[in-house]
Design a protein around this motif. Structure first.
Motif, PDB file in Angstrom:
ATOM      1  N   ILE A 153       0.499   4.597 141.496  1.00 17.31           N
ATOM      2  CA  ILE A 153       0.269   6.023 141.332  1.00 17.31           C
ATOM      3  C   ILE A 153       1.480   6.675 140.674  1.00 17.31           C
ATOM      4  CG2 ILE A 153      -1.305   6.234 143.301  1.00 17.31           C
ATOM      5  CD1 ILE A 153       1.047   7.368 144.927  1.00 17.31           C
ATOM      6  N   HIS A 154       1.255   7.807 140.051  1.00 18.24           N
ATOM      7  CA  HIS A 154       2.362   8.619 139.551  1.00 18.24           C
ATOM      8  C   HIS A 154       2.887   9.462 140.703  1.00 18.24           C
ATOM      9  CE1 HIS A 154       4.427  11.812 137.220  1.00 18.24           C
ATOM     10  NE2 HIS A 154       4.645  10.840 136.361  1.00 18.24           N
ATOM     11  N   SER A 155       4.124   9.908 140.593  1.00 16.68           N
ATOM     12  CA  SER A 155       4.718  10.703 141.680  1.00 16.68           C
ATOM     13  C   SER A 155       3.939  11.985 141.935  1.00 16.68           C
ATOM     14  CB  SER A 155       6.182  11.030 141.350  1.00 16.68           C
ATOM     15  OG  SER A 155       6.285  11.724 140.114  1.00 16.68           O
ATOM     16  N   ASN A 156       3.191  12.480 140.943  1.00 18.00           N
ATOM     17  CA  ASN A 156       2.428  13.710 141.162  1.00 18.00           C
ATOM     18  C   ASN A 156       1.242  13.489 142.099  1.00 18.00           C
ATOM     19  OD1 ASN A 156       0.632  12.349 139.426  1.00 18.00           O
ATOM     20  ND2 ASN A 156      -0.074  14.266 138.527  1.00 18.00           N
ATOM     21  N   ALA A 157       0.884  12.219 142.359  1.00 15.28           N
ATOM     22  CA  ALA A 157      -0.228  11.912 143.262  1.00 15.28           C
ATOM     23  C   ALA A 157       0.254  11.502 144.652  1.00 15.28           C
ATOM     24  CB  ALA A 157      -1.093  10.801 142.673  1.00 15.28           C
ATOM     25  N   TYR A 158       1.556  11.353 144.813  1.00  9.20           N
ATOM     26  CA  TYR A 158       2.100  10.979 146.123  1.00  9.20           C
ATOM     27  C   TYR A 158       2.106  12.197 147.049  1.00  9.20           C
ATOM     28  CZ  TYR A 158       5.590  10.023 149.718  1.00  9.20           C
ATOM     29  OH  TYR A 158       6.242   9.895 150.919  1.00  9.20           O
ATOM     30  N   LYS A 159       1.701  11.984 148.315  1.00 10.98           N
ATOM     31  CA  LYS A 159       1.681  13.071 149.288  1.00 10.98           C
ATOM     32  C   LYS A 159       2.632  12.821 150.459  1.00 10.98           C
ATOM     33  CE  LYS A 159      -1.275  15.274 146.865  1.00 10.98           C
ATOM     34  NZ  LYS A 159      -0.789  16.426 146.052  1.00 10.98           N
ATOM     35  N   ASN A 160       2.509  11.652 151.089  1.00  7.74           N
ATOM     36  CA  ASN A 160       3.372  11.319 152.215  1.00  7.74           C
ATOM     37  C   ASN A 160       3.249   9.826 152.502  1.00  7.74           C
ATOM     38  OD1 ASN A 160       1.219  10.876 154.352  1.00  7.74           O
ATOM     39  ND2 ASN A 160       0.763  12.989 153.772  1.00  7.74           N
ATOM     40  N   PRO A 161       4.171   9.252 153.281  1.00  5.78           N
ATOM     41  CA  PRO A 161       4.127   7.803 153.525  1.00  5.78           C
ATOM     42  C   PRO A 161       2.852   7.327 154.202  1.00  5.78           C
ATOM     43  CG  PRO A 161       6.271   8.691 154.132  1.00  5.78           C
ATOM     44  CD  PRO A 161       5.394   9.869 153.848  1.00  5.78           C
ATOM     45  N   ALA A 162       2.251   8.156 155.048  1.00  6.93           N
ATOM     46  CA  ALA A 162       1.107   7.716 155.855  1.00  6.93           C
ATOM     47  C   ALA A 162      -0.126   7.387 155.015  1.00  6.93           C
ATOM     48  CB  ALA A 162       0.759   8.789 156.892  1.00  6.93           C
ATOM     49  N   VAL A 163      -0.243   7.984 153.828  1.00  4.28           N
ATOM     50  CA  VAL A 163      -1.451   7.761 153.030  1.00  4.28           C
ATOM     51  C   VAL A 163      -1.342   6.520 152.147  1.00  4.28           C
ATOM     52  CG1 VAL A 163      -1.980  10.227 153.038  1.00  4.28           C
ATOM     53  CG2 VAL A 163      -0.689   9.249 151.130  1.00  4.28           C
ATOM     54  N   LEU A 164      -0.183   5.880 152.131  1.00  2.72           N
ATOM     55  CA  LEU A 164      -0.013   4.677 151.321  1.00  2.72           C
ATOM     56  C   LEU A 164      -0.438   3.452 152.119  1.00  2.72           C
ATOM     57  CD1 LEU A 164       3.497   5.286 149.692  1.00  2.72           C
ATOM     58  CD2 LEU A 164       1.232   5.906 148.807  1.00  2.72           C
ATOM     59  N   PRO A 165      -0.838   2.398 151.423  1.00  6.58           N
ATOM     60  CA  PRO A 165      -1.155   1.145 152.132  1.00  6.58           C
ATOM     61  C   PRO A 165       0.073   0.630 152.880  1.00  6.58           C
ATOM     62  CG  PRO A 165      -1.856   1.058 149.826  1.00  6.58           C
ATOM     63  CD  PRO A 165      -1.020   2.286 149.970  1.00  6.58           C
ATOM     64  N   ASP A 166      -0.159  -0.096 153.955  1.00  4.97           N
ATOM     65  CA  ASP A 166       0.951  -0.730 154.664  1.00  4.97           C
ATOM     66  C   ASP A 166       1.688  -1.670 153.713  1.00  4.97           C
ATOM     67  OD1 ASP A 166       0.272   0.582 156.973  1.00  4.97           O
ATOM     68  OD2 ASP A 166      -0.927  -1.085 157.774  1.00  4.97           O
ATOM     69  N   GLY A 167       2.986  -1.773 153.890  1.00  2.00           N
ATOM     70  CA  GLY A 167       3.757  -2.697 153.056  1.00  2.00           C
ATOM     71  C   GLY A 167       4.880  -1.993 152.323  1.00  2.00           C
ATOM     72  N   GLY A 168       5.583  -2.769 151.499  1.00  2.00           N
ATOM     73  CA  GLY A 168       6.727  -2.254 150.759  1.00  2.00           C
ATOM     74  C   GLY A 168       6.317  -1.389 149.586  1.00  2.00           C
ATOM     75  N   VAL A 169       7.292  -0.629 149.080  1.00  8.19           N
ATOM     76  CA  VAL A 169       7.054   0.301 147.977  1.00  8.19           C
ATOM     77  C   VAL A 169       8.160   0.152 146.943  1.00  8.19           C
ATOM     78  CG1 VAL A 169       6.685   2.693 147.303  1.00  8.19           C
ATOM     79  CG2 VAL A 169       5.994   1.934 149.588  1.00  8.19           C
ATOM     80  N   LEU A 170       7.767   0.099 145.683  1.00  4.58           N
ATOM     81  CA  LEU A 170       8.710   0.174 144.575  1.00  4.58           C
ATOM     82  C   LEU A 170       8.578   1.550 143.941  1.00  4.58           C
ATOM     83  CD1 LEU A 170      10.656  -0.891 142.334  1.00  4.58           C
ATOM     84  CD2 LEU A 170       8.610  -1.751 141.152  1.00  4.58           C
ATOM     85  N   VAL A 171       9.678   2.294 143.893  1.00  2.00           N
ATOM     86  CA  VAL A 171       9.707   3.587 143.221  1.00  2.00           C
ATOM     87  C   VAL A 171      10.459   3.412 141.911  1.00  2.00           C
ATOM     88  CG1 VAL A 171      10.422   6.000 143.351  1.00  2.00           C
ATOM     89  CG2 VAL A 171       9.676   4.805 145.424  1.00  2.00           C
ATOM     90  N   VAL A 172       9.802   3.739 140.812  1.00  2.00           N
ATOM     91  CA  VAL A 172      10.401   3.583 139.487  1.00  2.00           C
ATOM     92  C   VAL A 172      10.833   4.956 138.986  1.00  2.00           C
ATOM     93  CG1 VAL A 172      10.084   2.749 137.135  1.00  2.00           C
ATOM     94  CG2 VAL A 172       8.913   1.611 139.036  1.00  2.00           C
ATOM     95  N   GLY A 173      12.134   5.148 138.879  1.00  5.25           N
ATOM     96  CA  GLY A 173      12.675   6.430 138.450  1.00  5.25           C
ATOM     97  C   GLY A 173      13.472   7.066 139.570  1.00  5.25           C
ATOM     98  N   ALA A 174      14.736   7.401 139.304  1.00  5.13           N
ATOM     99  CA  ALA A 174      15.626   7.888 140.363  1.00  5.13           C
ATOM    100  C   ALA A 174      16.153   9.288 140.060  1.00  5.13           C
ATOM    101  CB  ALA A 174      16.784   6.912 140.560  1.00  5.13           C
ATOM    102  N   GLY A 175      15.309  10.126 139.425  1.00 10.37           N
ATOM    103  CA  GLY A 175      15.664  11.528 139.282  1.00 10.37           C
ATOM    104  C   GLY A 175      15.389  12.251 140.584  1.00 10.37           C
ATOM    105  N   SER A 176      15.237  13.554 140.517  1.00  7.81           N
ATOM    106  CA  SER A 176      15.025  14.332 141.740  1.00  7.81           C
ATOM    107  C   SER A 176      13.794  13.871 142.497  1.00  7.81           C
ATOM    108  CB  SER A 176      14.904  15.819 141.390  1.00  7.81           C
ATOM    109  OG  SER A 176      16.139  16.317 140.925  1.00  7.81           O
ATOM    110  N   SER A 177      12.679  13.666 141.792  1.00 13.25           N
ATOM    111  CA  SER A 177      11.443  13.258 142.474  1.00 13.25           C
ATOM    112  C   SER A 177      11.558  11.863 143.048  1.00 13.25           C
ATOM    113  CB  SER A 177      10.256  13.338 141.507  1.00 13.25           C
ATOM    114  OG  SER A 177      10.021  14.661 141.095  1.00 13.25           O
ATOM    115  N   GLY A 178      11.955  10.904 142.215  1.00 14.60           N
ATOM    116  CA  GLY A 178      12.035   9.518 142.669  1.00 14.60           C
ATOM    117  C   GLY A 178      12.998   9.336 143.818  1.00 14.60           C
TER     118      GLY A 178
END
Length: 416
Positions: A153-178
């Motif tokens: 998903i793009h960061s604009n579709a992220y809401k909170n950790p609970a709505v993501l599937p169980d497991g690890g996460v890779l975040v690509v991009g380390a600006g303010s949003s990332g």
């Protein structure tokens, strides 16, 4: 079918369009503002649940209205920001229409002004202000093949950790949003990898003053162009958790794994650039340069601001920095989600005008184009570094409205 006639059409009902409306009204210029969704829609639905403004309430606002919930030094949450703009529209009695989308706008053949087709009829306007802002079309790299076991998903579709599937996460991009999303996921107990590219990393606050204050007194908000080679350098700053400096070493100490810029993928294995140490070092350099300039300003002006030696203390280099991870097998690492915090591109498919470069970016000077009657508002670096901030777009809007008024004075002139 009847055609509605107006002097100026403003397209977009976010901070840029609302600011434009205020200044146009003050100058007596007839106009309407069209917004295809709701007022400040992206603040409500295209942001994560815990997002707050990147600047304190005393600073990131229009001059004529304060936030009524957050205190001056607080960071308003996304819903308060959206409510603020709704209140502002009512205060200035802006002629704003929601739920109306512009389909096509083009110059009138053999005549003057512009013919605009909308989902609610046709409009003829002498001027068009494209105020749709910088956050239009999410950049979603098609790098990793689709996989039913991997959510992308793009960061604009992220809401909170609970709505993501169980497991690890890779975040690509380390600006303010990332950076903010990655920290929130880490705090929730997730196994997080963060792909860090070139960035600026200012202190959130230093010597009892927020960084927005330092940028103001040091004259940095008035920088008119980004430095050479830094056009795509993002800024890692956050108002989350009351406002703390983004520190990637601190993230790593909490269990986050840092990697370089995401490159290619082969057979489920991601390859990262060997640039993590360089990107972190350049971010540190930016951070320390602000501290140095701030100290010099305090000494030069004899200010009574408390010393803060702890600001120069650094977390130890984590193993992922000294022994960088160059490849990552997503399945072996338990990665179930990839969040692309890779920004946005501007999109003006609705505007038929010769005002774009070969990459589709507007060509303008402070929002004024070479094509009569076409203006832009809400662009990054439109006139200065502060143009992307709420207060900055208000000042840019005044310049654009003044230009429209001046042109109208010439057009209305009739010799005696």
């Amino acid at each position: 079918m009847s055609v509605e006639k107006i002097n100026t059409l403003v397209v977009g009902g976010g901070q840029a369009g609302i600011a434009a409306s205020e200044h146009l009204s003050n100058l007596g210029i007839s106009h309407i503002v069209l917004e295809k969704d709701r007022i400040a829609e992206r603040w409500r639905t295209a942001r994560w649940d815990t997002l707050v403004a990147n600047g304190p309430a005393w600073h990131d606002r229009f001059p004529n209205l304060e936030f009524n919930v957050s205190g001056p030094d607080d960071f308003p949450n996304k819903d308060e920001v959206a409510d603020y703009f709704e209140a502002y529209v009512k205060m200035i009695n802006a002629p704003l229409r929601t739920g109306v989308e512009v389909i096509k706008a083009a110059a009138v053949a053999g005549g003057n002004g512009y013919h605009i087709e909308t989902t609610n009829g046709t409009i003829h306007a002498q001027n068009i202000v494209a105020a749709t802002g910088p956050f239009q079309k999410p950049v979603f790299p098609k790098l990793i093949p689709e996989d039913p076991d991997l959510l992308q998903i793009h960061s604009n579709a992220y809401k909170n950790p609970a709505v993501l599937p169980d497991g690890g996460v890779l975040v690509v991009g380390a600006g303010s949003s990332g950076a903010q999303i990655a920290e929130e996921l880490m705090t929730s107990g997730r196994d997080v990898y963060l792909s860090v590219g070139p960035h600026d990393r200012p202190p959130r606050a230093y010597r009892n003053r927020d960084f927005v204050w330092w940028l103001g007194v040091l004259g940095k908000w008035d920088m008119q162009t980004p430095g050479p080679g830094t056009e795509h350098v993002t800024i890692a700053v956050s108002g989350a958790n009351g406002g703390r400096t983004v520190d990637f070493r601190r993230f790593a100490a909490g269990g986050m794994k840092l990697v370089g810029m995401t490159g290619s993928v082969e057979d489920g294995v991601l390859h990262f650039a060997d640039d993590l140490a360089k990107n972190i070092a350049n971010g540190d350099k930016n951070y320390l340069s602000v501290l140095d300039e701030a100290d010099a300003y305090v000494d030069r002006n004899g200010l009574d601001l408390p010393l803060e030696p702890s600001a120069r203390e650094s977390w130890p280099d984590p193993d992922c920095l000294t022994n960088p991870i160059r490849t990552l097998n997503l399945k072996d690492a338990g990665i179930k989600t990839v969040i692309w915090a890779t920004g946005y591109v501007q999109e003006y498919d609705w505007l038929d005008a010769d005002v774009f470069d070969t990459q589709g970016k507007p060509q303008h000077k402070r929002g004024v184009t070479d094509q009569q009657g076409i203006y832009f508002l809400g662009l990054p670096w439109q006139s200065r570094r502060g143009s992307s901030f709420i207060w900055g777009v208000w000042h840019d809007a005044k310049f654009v409205a003044d230009h429209i008024k001046t042109q109208q004075v010439y057009l209305d002139y009739k010799p005696s």
